[in-house]
Design an enzyme around this catalytic site. Structure first.
Site, PDB file in Angstrom:
ATOM      1  N   GLU A 103      14.429 -51.132 -35.205  1.00 44.54           N
ATOM      2  CA  GLU A 103      13.175 -50.231 -35.451  1.00 44.54           C
ATOM      3  C   GLU A 103      13.432 -48.703 -35.015  1.00 44.54           C
ATOM      4  OE1 GLU A 103       9.859 -51.862 -33.971  1.00 44.54           O
ATOM      5  OE2 GLU A 103      10.094 -53.801 -35.268  1.00 44.54           O
ATOM      6  N   LYS A 151      -0.749 -56.905 -40.355  1.00 45.26           N
ATOM      7  CA  LYS A 151       0.386 -56.949 -41.154  1.00 45.26           C
ATOM      8  C   LYS A 151       0.138 -57.571 -42.406  1.00 45.26           C
ATOM      9  CE  LYS A 151       3.776 -57.444 -36.918  1.00 45.26           C
ATOM     10  NZ  LYS A 151       4.421 -58.289 -36.320  1.00 45.26           N
TER      11      LYS A 151
END
EC number: 4.2.1.11
Length: 428
Positions: free
Chosen positions: A204, A337
């Protein structure tokens, strides 16, 4: 002229970790074309909607050609002729077509890609930015959380907590806050190098030094904040995502954490010590295994009045699970999400449910990302309030923040108009 969905077409592309994923193109009868790309996670909850993979030897079994076929065949046939402006009808048609509780037949990756692509095409057809089309008026920029030290399943090092994040507390604008994050990120690189560690990046965009403990990572963050010229907690605060399911052992029911084997009570004592030692921590995500609701509830009872306690893996953006979390007082914040539930409509239902029950929400990227900036617009459109999308590094992460900079500029210029702009999309 009545505008309708003419066709949807998908193809297999690759995400930021080199794994296959789905890209969907939506074609409308007025000539509008738009696409969407679907992300995927490394740390996934067992209750997430099914990401359809091919299996077999090709691409380590991770191919998505069946999901692509499902878009090009049955999904396309079911959606042809429908209004792209009625998102609820689009999504419910696909949910009904799938016919399973977890989208296992068609695949959440096929369904979500189509849901997003049609929403984007509808916005483009009306010549509106996606955030305005989805949200209408009274839009706000989000608080952002940036994963700058990666551990757990996001990195190959000795840290079990998966994400150490920083967030700008004192800021005059989104741009001002983001610049503070960028300054702290570069200061962190110097701190890591000075300590003799490598500065390779995790999935990430955060650094992944081979540290021995989470405390060591937190001390580095504190030092970096100060080195950048800011005050811990007052200017820049810290958050973490433990992703505790990744170090919970189902065989012995214990947490195998950084050389220790602890039961739930011992893990709770560790967090108590950690939060006292690092008062700059303001938000904690998934401190216990997704099925360890008892200790998760204890954590919230103990720290929920002073800290944001975010539930991810145990609720998976699922309205039914969020209702249970509310009833059990599991948490005070819900991670959002889109690919955990698989449609825009269901994601919106979860956000509304959380907000109605005085919970905060945080929209999230996945570790396997693409250059698609949908979640940036979605976060602003829904006034979700918070977004985490990784470090200010790696283009698939920075694209989201650059999109927010664009949106902030547009909102600033058009604020008066936006305050009176009708919501054109039907989510009911």
């Amino acid at each position: 002229m009545t505008v309708y969905v003419e066709k949807v077409r998908a193809l297999e592309i690759f995400d930021s970790r080199g794994n296959p994923t789905v890209e969907v193109h939506a074609y409308l009868s007025d000539g509008t074309v738009a696409k969407a790309e679907v992300p995927s996670g490394a740390s996934t909850g067992e209750k997430e909607a099914v990401e359809l993979r091919d299996g077999g030897n090709r691409l380590q079994g991770k191919g998505v050609t069946q999901a692509v076929t499902n878009v090009n065949g049955p999904i396309n046939d079911a959606l042809k002729g429908l209004s792209p402006y009625n998102q609820a009808e689009i999504d419910r048609t696909m949910i009904k077509l799938d016919g399973t509780l977890n989208k296992a037949k068609l695949g959440a990756n096929a369904i979500l890609g189509t849901s997003m692509a049609i929403a984007r095409a509808a916005a483009r057809s009306k010549d509106e930015p996606l955030y305005r089309y989805l949200g209408g008026c009274e839009l706000e920029m989000p608080q952002t959380f940036h994963n700058v030290i990666n551990g757990g399943k996001h990195a190959d090092n000795g840290i079990d907590i998966q994400e150490f994040m920083i967030t700008p507390v004192a800021k005059n604008s989104f741009r001002d806050g983001f610049e503070k994050i960028v300054n702290t990120y570069h200061a962190l690189k110097a701190v890591i190098e000075e300590a003799g560690f490598e500065t390779g990046l995790g999935d990430e965009g955060g650094f992944a030094p081979n540290l021995n403990s989470s405390e060591e990572a937190l001390k580095m963050l504190r030092k970096a904040i100060i080195k950048a010229g800011y005050k811990p907690r007052k200017d820049i605060a810290i958050a973490f995502d433990a992703a505790a399911s990744s170090f919970y052992n189902t065989e012995d029911g214990k947490y195998h954490f950084e050389g220790h084997i602890w039961n739930g009570e011992e893990m709770l004592q560790y967090y108590d010590k950690l939060l006292k030692e690092f008062p700059e921590i303001i938000s904690c995500e998934d401190p216990f295994d997704e099925n360890d609701w008892e200790n998760f509830e204890k954590f919230t009872a103990k720290f929920g009045s002073t800290h944001q306690v975010v539930a991810d893996d145990n609720v998976c953006t699922n309205p039914k699970l969020v209702r249970k979390a509310i009833k059990d007082k599991l948490c005070n914040s819900i991670l959002i999400k889109l690919n955990q539930i698989g449609t825009i409509t269901e994601t919106l239902e979860t956000i509304r449910l959380a907000r109605k029950n005085n919970m905060t929400t945080m929209v999230s990227h996945r570790s396997g990302e693409t250059g698609d900036t949908f979640i940036a617009d979605f976060t602003v459109a829904t006034n979700a309030g918070q977004l985490k999308s990784g470090a200010p590094a790696r283009s698939e992460r920075v694209e989201k923040y650059n999109r927010l900079l664009e949106i902030e500029n547009q909102i600033g210029v058009e604020n008066e108009r936006l305050n009176h702009f009708p919501n054109n999309v039907d989510f009911d």
